[in-house]
Design a protein around this motif. Structure first.
Motif, PDB file in Angstrom:
ATOM      1  N   GLN A   1       4.494   3.151  -2.138  1.00 50.54           N
ATOM      2  CA  GLN A   1       3.917   2.596  -0.679  1.00 50.54           C
ATOM      3  C   GLN A   1       4.769   2.687   0.505  1.00 50.54           C
ATOM      4  O   GLN A   1       5.992   2.848   0.227  1.00 50.54           O
ATOM      5  CB  GLN A   1       3.436   1.227  -0.919  1.00 50.54           C
ATOM      6  N   TYR A   2       4.074   2.514   1.523  1.00 54.41           N
ATOM      7  CA  TYR A   2       4.813   2.599   2.725  1.00 54.41           C
ATOM      8  C   TYR A   2       4.530   1.163   3.445  1.00 54.41           C
ATOM      9  O   TYR A   2       3.814   0.242   2.726  1.00 54.41           O
ATOM     10  CB  TYR A   2       4.186   3.513   3.655  1.00 54.41           C
ATOM     11  N   PRO A   3       5.185   0.870   4.505  1.00 54.90           N
ATOM     12  CA  PRO A   3       5.124  -0.388   4.903  1.00 54.90           C
ATOM     13  C   PRO A   3       3.691  -1.037   5.155  1.00 54.90           C
ATOM     14  O   PRO A   3       3.764  -2.110   5.262  1.00 54.90           O
ATOM     15  CB  PRO A   3       5.833  -0.560   6.426  1.00 54.90           C
ATOM     16  N   LEU A   4       2.649  -0.167   5.175  1.00 50.87           N
ATOM     17  CA  LEU A   4       1.261  -0.632   5.608  1.00 50.87           C
ATOM     18  C   LEU A   4       1.065  -1.317   4.431  1.00 50.87           C
ATOM     19  O   LEU A   4       0.127  -2.037   4.508  1.00 50.87           O
ATOM     20  CB  LEU A   4       0.386   0.607   5.973  1.00 50.87           C
ATOM     21  N   GLY A   5       1.273  -0.944   3.330  1.00 49.46           N
ATOM     22  CA  GLY A   5       0.840  -1.382   2.005  1.00 49.46           C
ATOM     23  C   GLY A   5      -0.242  -0.890   1.201  1.00 49.46           C
ATOM     24  O   GLY A   5      -1.083   0.063   1.824  1.00 49.46           O
ATOM     25  N   VAL A   6      -0.318  -1.084  -0.074  1.00 51.22           N
ATOM     26  CA  VAL A   6      -1.322  -0.175  -0.966  1.00 51.22           C
ATOM     27  C   VAL A   6      -2.814  -0.403  -0.247  1.00 51.22           C
ATOM     28  O   VAL A   6      -3.643   0.676  -0.322  1.00 51.22           O
ATOM     29  CB  VAL A   6      -1.255  -0.610  -2.378  1.00 51.22           C
ATOM     30  N   LEU A   7      -3.111  -1.697  -0.179  1.00 50.92           N
ATOM     31  CA  LEU A   7      -4.670  -1.992   0.289  1.00 50.92           C
ATOM     32  C   LEU A   7      -4.935  -1.466   1.609  1.00 50.92           C
ATOM     33  O   LEU A   7      -6.066  -0.854   1.577  1.00 50.92           O
ATOM     34  CB  LEU A   7      -4.875  -3.507   0.175  1.00 50.92           C
TER      35      LEU A   7
END
Lengths: 371, 122
Positions: A32-38
């Motif tokens: 995942q990146y800082p945005l997050g999985v959801l």
């Protein structure tokens, strides 16, 4: 810890983007990146997500007899696969079990295969062993592979390569993108419209940066890749199918081309054909089904499926929260007597039964562009 | 307002009325990723170490153990419908439960804020 792991051409970019890295199929990959999985999942369905899938195996089959040769390993019509088209295929073994699933494209002068990362070494050996004398098996494992998925993908990629706008679902073309000779297919693993772009390693980062510079594009990790494919009802090799499951049991009969089926023009001629035909005639003891979870608790891989009396009748092979559905979803294998749509079952989660219902897949509508 | 921490990344806050509020730290919510389901305990006494809650993120399930023995008096019902509160405000709206410690001194045996900060850097 990451010393022994392989790196894709985008590894440094993942770190720069703040990705959380995990080992996957021998590679150090972004989960995942800082945005997050959801949010990564939702962004892909709303706009466009960029995935590094360079760990997957790209292989070229060259030579006049390549299509005929490949047909001996897959229950799929390769000979009549039109130039510029791609098709889903399966490598089967002598028992009809699935060795891997793959995409096969006809580039006119050769066949272009994309296989699973975890299987690519064995797939290459398999190809060389069985058809290496009939065509040239040319691995392209060092090439980059980017997936650009979501409703905005076509607009984004058109800015770099206008001709992609004319392509429809499962079409493939050689296209120069930013001056690099790429292989672009209009397909993917999310249920959305989108593209996969095979790019020489030296151009991968430049292409990724150019795509990420577009305001509609976010980088997406393996976490959201998994939830997107699960909602789309797509199988993950080793989880939802393996050498112990046939295409019939895996509910992938649609992938067995008509012409290769029993009684038709080029029937059989692939490993395990007899067993697969027998299963098609006589039915199977168990099969893969979709499961809608009736509670909020996620039902995960490995959970036992039981009937109202508590008898074990199956097992979950993939499961998790479906962000676009707003509910948990799963797939698994059940005794065929329980495979009918809307059959009520229970999944055992921490020793408690959770109500699930056999459901049609995909769980969210496919939005492929068919022209 | 005294705050204590555990090596399992829980925080405990001693409120003015002697009740202790429990949740997970920002470090823990970040490591777990987006939460999609929280199963909270029953209102009764639990011994330290007993499993009292289950957190499910998009990636995996994790268990939360009772940090010190005591009686659970209240749970954060809002998390059933909005588990994302744990990610958004782990030390605020994302609290898990309020409890009355069996031994009020037990809190003092846990990590201080500084000790916890050192622990997660190690």
């Amino acid at each position: 810890m990451t010393e022994s792991l392989l790196k894709t051409p985008l590894h440094a970019l993942h770190l720069e983007l703040g990705a959380r890295m995990v080992p996957f199929a021998g590679y150090d990959m972004p989960v995942q990146y800082p945005l997050g999985v959801l949010k990564e999942h939702q962004h892909t369905r709303a706009q466009a997500g960029l995935f590094d899938v360079s760990h997957m195996g790209q292989i070229l089959l060259e030579g006049e007899a390549a299509a005929e040769a490949l047909e001996t390993l897959v229950p799929v019509d390769i000979i009549d696969l039109p130039t510029g088209m791609q098709r889903y295929a399966l490598f089967t073994n002598e028992n009809g079990g699935i060795l891997d699933d793959l995409m096969v494209a006809n580039l006119g002068d050769c066949l272009y295969l994309v296989v699973n990362a975890a299987c690519k070494t064995q797939d290459l050996a398999h190809l060389e062993q069985y058809i290496g004398d009939r065509c040239q098996v040319n691995p392209q494992f060092e090439r980059g592979l980017l997936a650009l998925q979501g409703p905005s993908a076509v607009n984004v990629l058109t800015r770099l390569a206008p001709e992609v706008a004319e392509m429809t679902f499962m079409q493939v073309r050689r296209i120069n993108v930013l001056g690099y000779p790429c292989i672009v297919s209009r397909s993917g693993y999310t249920g959305e419209d989108g593209f996969e772009i095979s790019v020489p390693a030296e151009g991968a980062e430049k292409l990724a940066r150019a795509l990420l510079a577009e305001p509609d594009v976010q980088p997406i990790g393996l976490g959201a890749r998994d939830s997107l494919r699960l909602e789309a009802g797509l199988c993950l090799y080793w989880h939802d199918m393996d050498t112990g499951t046939t295409p019939v049991e895996a509910s992938l009969v649609w992938a067995v081309s008509r012409v290769r089926r029993e009684g038709n023009g080029r029937a059989g001629g692939f490993p395990g054909a007899e067993r697969i035909f027998t299963q098609q005639r006589e039915g199977v003891a168990r099969q893969r089904v979709g499961l809608l979870v009736q509670e909020r608790v996620p039902v995960r891989e490995g959970a036992e499926l039981v009937d109202a009396q508590g008898a074990v009748i199956g097992r979950v092979t993939s499961g998790g929260f479906g962000p676009s559905l707003g509910a948990p979803v799963a797939m698994g294998y059940v005794d065929s007597a329980y495979a009918a749509l809307d059959t009520s079952l229970f999944a055992m989660v921490r020793n408690k039964p959770v109500a699930v219902k056999v459901a049609r897949m995909p769980f969210v509508p496919q939005r492929y562009y068919r022209g | 307002m005294v705050m204590r921490f555990t090596e399992e990344h829980e925080w405990l806050r001693l409120e003015a009325d002697g009740i202790v509020t429990v949740g997970i730290t920002d470090y823990a919510q970040d490591a777990l990723g987006d939460l999609v389901f929280v199963q909270l305990p029953e209102l009764r006494a639990y011994a330290a170490g007993e499993e009292v809650a289950v957190l499910e993120s998009v990636k995996a399930a994790s268990n939360i153990a009772m940090p010190i023995s005591g009686e659970i008096l209240e749970i954060n019902e809002a998390l059933s419908d909005a588990p994302e509160k744990v990610n958004q405000a782990p030390l605020g709206a994302g609290w898990f439960f309020r409890m009355r410690p069996a031994d009020p001194e037990a809190l003092g045996t846990l990590l201080s804020e500084n000790d916890y900060a050192t622990f997660i850097k190690a």
